[in-house]
Design an enzyme around this catalytic site. Structure first.
Site, mmCIF file in Angstrom:
data_model
loop_
_atom_site.group_PDB
_atom_site.id
_atom_site.type_symbol
_atom_site.label_atom_id
_atom_site.label_comp_id
_atom_site.label_asym_id
_atom_site.label_seq_id
_atom_site.Cartn_x
_atom_site.Cartn_y
_atom_site.Cartn_z
ATOM 1 N N ASN A 190 0.869 -1.174 0.000
ATOM 2 C CA ASN A 190 0.000 0.000 0.000
ATOM 3 C C ASN A 190 0.909 1.229 0.000
ATOM 4 O O ASN A 190 1.512 1.554 1.015
ATOM 5 C CB ASN A 190 -0.883 -0.026 1.261
ATOM 6 N N LYS A 226 0.119 4.278 -0.238
ATOM 7 C CA LYS A 226 -0.510 5.464 0.372
ATOM 8 C C LYS A 226 -0.277 6.697 -0.520
ATOM 9 O O LYS A 226 -0.196 6.565 -1.729
ATOM 10 C CB LYS A 226 0.022 5.677 1.786
ATOM 11 N N HIS A 232 -9.490 1.023 5.379
ATOM 12 C CA HIS A 232 -8.180 1.270 6.008
ATOM 13 C C HIS A 232 -8.369 2.277 7.142
ATOM 14 O O HIS A 232 -9.180 3.199 7.028
ATOM 15 C CB HIS A 232 -7.200 1.810 4.953
ATOM 16 N N GLU A 246 -6.753 4.684 7.918
ATOM 17 C CA GLU A 246 -6.484 6.071 7.523
ATOM 18 C C GLU A 246 -7.653 6.680 6.750
ATOM 19 O O GLU A 246 -7.670 7.886 6.516
ATOM 20 C CB GLU A 246 -5.169 6.133 6.715
ATOM 21 N N GLU A 274 -5.352 -5.144 10.789
ATOM 22 C CA GLU A 274 -4.412 -4.037 10.901
ATOM 23 C C GLU A 274 -4.652 -3.291 12.218
ATOM 24 O O GLU A 274 -5.464 -2.353 12.261
ATOM 25 C CB GLU A 274 -4.600 -3.074 9.731
ATOM 26 N N GLY A 292 2.426 2.128 10.689
ATOM 27 C CA GLY A 292 3.365 3.234 10.495
ATOM 28 C C GLY A 292 4.095 3.645 11.757
ATOM 29 O O GLY A 292 4.751 4.687 11.792
ATOM 30 N N SER A 330 3.457 -2.276 10.338
ATOM 31 C CA SER A 330 4.925 -2.270 10.501
ATOM 32 C C SER A 330 5.570 -3.608 10.132
ATOM 33 O O SER A 330 6.480 -4.067 10.817
ATOM 34 C CB SER A 330 5.291 -1.830 11.922
#
Ligand code: PEP
Length: 263
Positions: free
Chosen positions: A9, A11, A95, A97, A180, A186, A226
């Site tokens: 991904n 991003k 996701h 985010e 996730e 991250g 991560s």
């Protein structure tokens, strides 16, 4: 027997030229690994360039998000039929985010609407993708506060139940769920392998109850948060972890190829 799957991904990173160079390097690094499936989810602007670079390879073309209406007055949005038209085969939904108000998003209150994906809109996006025969990668996961409150299993169960509502299990056999944990994305803080396996098993059990035993046996459950070449082998060796959704480390072709090789 489920093949391992590793998805990058990217991003909101890489210009079109950088995306091109990264995917070309990746194709060179990967060679031919018929037993591992690989996917790349670039920003929308680079999708066509990445598609051209992976033509003739087994790498799957992905997208990071989708809007659920097919066409119309929805400024700035991209529909599943548009993704299909450029050759997209897999697409991330839910996701953390793009979901609303998750603890990691330290954004001003007045911008929160921009991140306001809910389990209901994730459900609409899943249906739109399936209608276009694009395999969804449904992301679920708890925030640190939810984990510390002992709510991890409930949060994930609730996310799955609503996201998968009224979906025909037979359509989801090649669909994917990614566990996730929001606190691991991250941050460099990977979830302990045993705990990642426990939650991925919980997700599989949940798929069995919500969809069907066959869907639970066939669908891939990935871990994301991560993932690096130094921890991927142990994570991917777990019986219920069928590969990874990789953010930061997928931006480096060499590192991403090393992760794929561990799968
Ligand atoms: C992700 O974006 O899905 C992700 C897991 O990011 P990272 O690997 O950087 O934690």
């Amino acid at each position: 027997m489920r093949n391992k799957l590793v998805v990058g991904n990217w991003k909101m990173n890489l210009t079109v030229a950088e995306a091109s160079a990264t995917v070309e390097a990746l194709v060179r690094q990967l060679g031919h690994r018929p037993d591992v499936e690989v996917g790349i989810c670039p920003p929308y602007l680079s999708i066509a360039r990445v598609r051209d670079a992976i033509r003739g390879t087994p790498i799957k073309l992905g997208a990071q998000d989708v809007f659920w209406v097919d066409s119309g007055a929805f400024t700035g949005k991209v529909s599943a039929s548009m993704l299909r038209d450029v050759g997209v085969q897999i697409c991330i939904v839910g996701h953390s985010e793009t979901r609303g108000k998750f603890g990691k998003l330290e954004v001003p209150e007045h911008t929160l609407g921009h991140f306001a994906e809910t389990d209901e809109t994730v459900n609409l996006k899943l249906k739109a993708l399936l209608y276009q025969s694009i395999d969804p990668i449904l992301c679920v996961g708890e925030t640190l506060a939810e984990r510390e409150a002992g709510d991890t299993d409930k949060v994930i169960g609730d996310q799955l139940r609503t996201a998968l509502r009224d979906i025909d299990p037979d359509e989801l056999f090649s669909g994917v769920v990614a566990y996730e944990p929001v606190w691991a994305i991250g941050t460099g803080q990977t979830c302990d392998c045993a705990e990642a396996e426990r939650v991925c098993k919980l997700i599989r059990d949940n798929l069995g109850e919500t969809l069907s035993a066959e869907a639970a046996a066939q669908m891939r459950v990935l871990y994301g948060g991560s993932v690096k070449a130094s921890n991927s082998a142990e994570l991917f060796a777990q019986p219920n972890i069928d590969g990874g959704l990789v953010g930061g480390a997928s931006l480096n072709a060499e590192e991403f190829a090393r992760i794929v090789m561990t799968a």
